[in-house]
Write an enzyme that holds these catalytic residues in place. Structure first.
Site, PDB file in Angstrom:
ATOM      1  N   ASP A 168     -10.158 -98.596  13.484  1.00 54.43           N
ATOM      2  CA  ASP A 168     -10.231 -99.338  14.737  1.00 54.43           C
ATOM      3  C   ASP A 168     -11.679 -99.806  14.781  1.00 54.43           C
ATOM      4  O   ASP A 168     -12.591 -98.999  14.992  1.00 54.43           O
ATOM      5  CB  ASP A 168      -9.934 -98.422  15.932  1.00 54.43           C
ATOM      6  CG  ASP A 168      -9.997 -99.190  17.239  1.00 54.43           C
ATOM      7  OD1 ASP A 168     -10.945 -99.976  17.418  1.00 54.43           O
ATOM      8  OD2 ASP A 168      -9.113 -99.018  18.090  1.00 54.43           O
ATOM      9  N   HIS A 169     -11.886-101.094  14.551  1.00 55.43           N
ATOM     10  CA  HIS A 169     -13.277-101.507  14.306  1.00 55.43           C
ATOM     11  C   HIS A 169     -14.179-101.317  15.520  1.00 55.43           C
ATOM     12  O   HIS A 169     -15.396-101.306  15.395  1.00 55.43           O
ATOM     13  CB  HIS A 169     -13.341-102.941  13.744  1.00 55.43           C
ATOM     14  CG  HIS A 169     -13.185-104.025  14.770  1.00 55.43           C
ATOM     15  ND1 HIS A 169     -11.975-104.453  15.230  1.00 55.43           N
ATOM     16  CD2 HIS A 169     -14.112-104.767  15.413  1.00 55.43           C
ATOM     17  CE1 HIS A 169     -12.164-105.417  16.113  1.00 55.43           C
ATOM     18  NE2 HIS A 169     -13.452-105.633  16.252  1.00 55.43           N
ATOM     19  N   HIS A 231      -8.131-100.607  20.788  1.00 51.51           N
ATOM     20  CA  HIS A 231      -9.539-100.714  21.184  1.00 51.51           C
ATOM     21  C   HIS A 231      -9.811-100.159  22.592  1.00 51.51           C
ATOM     22  O   HIS A 231     -10.732 -99.378  22.792  1.00 51.51           O
ATOM     23  CB  HIS A 231     -10.001-102.170  21.147  1.00 51.51           C
ATOM     24  CG  HIS A 231      -9.822-102.838  19.817  1.00 51.51           C
ATOM     25  ND1 HIS A 231      -9.913-102.170  18.626  1.00 51.51           N
ATOM     26  CD2 HIS A 231      -9.559-104.129  19.480  1.00 51.51           C
ATOM     27  CE1 HIS A 231      -9.724-103.010  17.619  1.00 51.51           C
ATOM     28  NE2 HIS A 231      -9.501-104.205  18.114  1.00 51.51           N
TER      29      HIS A 231
HETATM   30  C1  BG6 Z   1      -9.068-107.549  16.827  1.00 53.90           C
HETATM   31  C2  BG6 Z   1      -7.939-108.282  17.491  1.00 53.90           C
HETATM   32  O1  BG6 Z   1      -8.701-106.233  16.540  1.00 53.90           O
HETATM   33  O2  BG6 Z   1     -10.194-107.545  17.685  1.00 53.90           O
HETATM   34  C3  BG6 Z   1      -8.355-109.684  17.851  1.00 53.90           C
HETATM   35  O3  BG6 Z   1      -6.827-108.327  16.612  1.00 53.90           O
HETATM   36  C4  BG6 Z   1      -9.615-109.668  18.677  1.00 53.90           C
HETATM   37  O4  BG6 Z   1      -7.318-110.367  18.565  1.00 53.90           O
HETATM   38  C5  BG6 Z   1     -10.688-108.829  18.004  1.00 53.90           C
HETATM   39  O5  BG6 Z   1     -10.069-111.005  18.823  1.00 53.90           O
HETATM   40  C6  BG6 Z   1     -11.882-108.654  18.902  1.00 53.90           C
HETATM   41  O6  BG6 Z   1     -12.903-108.033  18.176  1.00 53.90           O
HETATM   42  P1  BG6 Z   1     -14.428-108.246  18.542  1.00 53.90           P
HETATM   43  O7  BG6 Z   1     -15.151-107.356  17.612  1.00 53.90           O
HETATM   44  O8  BG6 Z   1     -14.706-109.702  18.348  1.00 53.90           O
HETATM   45  O9  BG6 Z   1     -14.546-107.841  19.983  1.00 53.90           O
END
Ligand code: BG6
Length: 475
Positions: A168-169, A231
């Site tokens: 989960d980044h 997230h």
């Molecule tokens: C991803 C989603 O996990 O996270 C995307 O699939 C989203 O839809 C993105 O745009 C948002 O990531 P960040 O790091 O730009 O907030």
């Protein structure tokens, strides 16, 4: 490292630029090679050219130079294969056999989740799933508790839990980790980090982007599965969890699971009162006209997929009983902004007119910032109070440090075998167990998603959710 889905957006937009940065910083093992695999028929040179084009667009100009790229590209290879066909993995095994590998292999599944089970099984049949391998799965894992369990079981039949890295980044973001530092390395907050002192918490992840060229995926997922299940719930866990005994994978994840399991179920008619589902219609962002969601590429013209969700969540435990956690996320909102707001209760006895309760705002992006809103006295006669801020801009505090992308940190953790910042099987399932009844409630008492013009922070009903309790979103 094998990247399945190597021509997809995730691989080209996120993983390769992150690997390039790690390579440039000398963080990758010297003999590490990267093999991208996907269906597109490309040879090695064509893939390297594609990767270069995408990395150039993604990496800051000052960080990109031709020599570094050439040495990075030397690590990079490509194999055209159909990932759904078991026989193709025999070909993959022969290809890998021809390139001896003394270290463990990492399989990164940057594909749609419906391929996860097949890929794990094919790897096992081809004899490629030994105990020195690791597998990385991208979210969302499944689209319901049942499908997540199926995927987890299929993966678990081939790989043991310590070999599995569910990414989960958001957990790789600096400020998200800083949240743990803030809570668990400062004695200041702990005594007041609880229901007695906190009125409510807001967690917002607002994006200005639409679905870009991910319409086909997004239209089946929607904001709930794409953002909330993973997230937003991860952020909620980090705000709410108890201090782990140690900062290691099992201790941290044990505490997070307890929070997910303590989330008060939202089901049946409650779903209507405690959640808002929205979808953007045409509007303007930064002066630019943008089309309605249902006119986006690869999206059904009569799609009812939600691009916005707001939820009033509660955690049934000793620390948090009665404290609402308002979650909100949406595409095509007014401003890109992810933040966590801890709204404290007012002072017990108001001595001064105009005094407001304290707020701690933890901004994750676009700026990494921690702001504590206090009340102060305006200079001059009398006790005129005014809100003032203790404002910590983390980019200014550490100006010399390059800000790592979340994927850099997490890829390095996979290479080093540290799964602290990855989701454990029971965690993913506990998150789905809470999400499923909401999805069901939306289905059983069907209502079209509430429209909101692109460029606004969601539909009016999301404001009402807070206003009914005399609160408002921090915007
Ligand atoms: C991803 C989603 O996990 O996270 C995307 O699939 C989203 O839809 C993105 O745009 C948002 O990531 P960040 O790091 O730009 O907030």
């Amino acid at each position: 490292m094998l990247v399945f889905g190597g021509t997809g957006d995730l691989a080209l937009h996120k993983l390769l630029p992150a690997l390039y940065h790690l390579h440039r910083d000398g963080r990758l093992p010297a003999d590490m090679r990267i093999l991208a695999a996907a269906r597109n028929v490309l040879n090695r040179a064509e893939y390297q050219a594609l990767a270069e084009r995408r990395c150039r667009a993604q990496v800051a100009r000052s960080d990109f130079d031709n020599d570094t790229w050439a040495s990075f590209a030397a690590r990079l290879d490509y194999l055209a294969m159909d990932l759904s066909q078991s026989a193709e993995f025999g070909r993959l095994a022969r290809f890998l056999g021809a390139h001896a590998c003394n270290r463990g292999r990492i399989y990164y599944l940057a594909t749609a989740p419906d391929l996860f089970e097949a890929i794990a099984e094919h790897l096992a049949i081809a004899g490629l799933a030994g105990s020195d391998t690791r597998i990385v799965l991208e979210k969302p894992i499944g689209r319901s508790l049942e499908s997540a369990r199926e995927i987890n079981a299929a993966i678990g039949a081939v790989f043991s839990e310590p070999q599995v890295f569910r990414i989960d980044h958001y957990l790789g973001k600096e400020t998200v980790q800083n949240l743990m530092a803030l809570r668990f390395a400062n004695a200041l907050f702990e005594p007041i980090w609880r229901a007695g002192h906190i009125d409510h918490v807001q967690i917002s992840v607002n994006e200005t982007l639409g679905v870009e060229n991910r319409g086909a995926y997004y239209d089946k997922a929607g904001a709930m599965r794409d953002m909330v299940q993973n997230h937003l719930l991860q952020l909620l866990c980090l705000v709410a969890m108890e201090a782990p005994v140690r900062f290691d994978a099992e201790s941290v994840r044990n505490e997070k699971v307890k929070i997910l399991e303590a989330l008060k179920p939202i089901a049946g008619l409650d779903v209507h009162d405690k959640t808002v589902r929205g979808q953007y219609v045409a509007g303007k962002i930064g002066g630019q006209e943008v089309p309605a969601y249902y006119f986006e590429k690869h999206v059904d013209n009569d799609s009812d997929t939600e691009t916005f969700v707001a939820i009033q969540a509660e955690i049934d435990n000793w620390r948090w009983a009665g404290v609402p956690f308002y979650l909100r996320t949406g595409k095509r909102m007014a401003k890109k902004c992810s933040e966590i707001v801890i709204q404290f209760k007012p002072v017990p006895h108001r001595l001064f007119e105009g005094s407001q309760a304290n707020r701690l705002v933890i901004s994750l992006q676009p700026e990494e910032r921690i702001t504590l809103q206090l009340m102060g006295k305006s200079p001059g006669k009398g006790m005129q109070l005014t809100p003032i801020e203790l404002d910590l801009n983390l980019a200014q505090v550490f100006p010399q440090k390059r800000r790592w992308d979340a994927y850099e940190r997490l890829l390095l953790d996979v290479i080093e075998g540290d799964s602290t910042l990855f989701m454990r099987r029971d965690e993913v399932e506990a998150a789905w167990a809470w999400i499923d009844p909401i999805l069901k409630g939306w289905q059983d008492n069907y209502q079209d998603p509430r429209p909101y013009p692109a460029g606004r922070n969601g539909p009016e009903q999301a404001n009402t959710l807070l206003e009914l309790a005399g609160r408002e979103w921090e915007d």
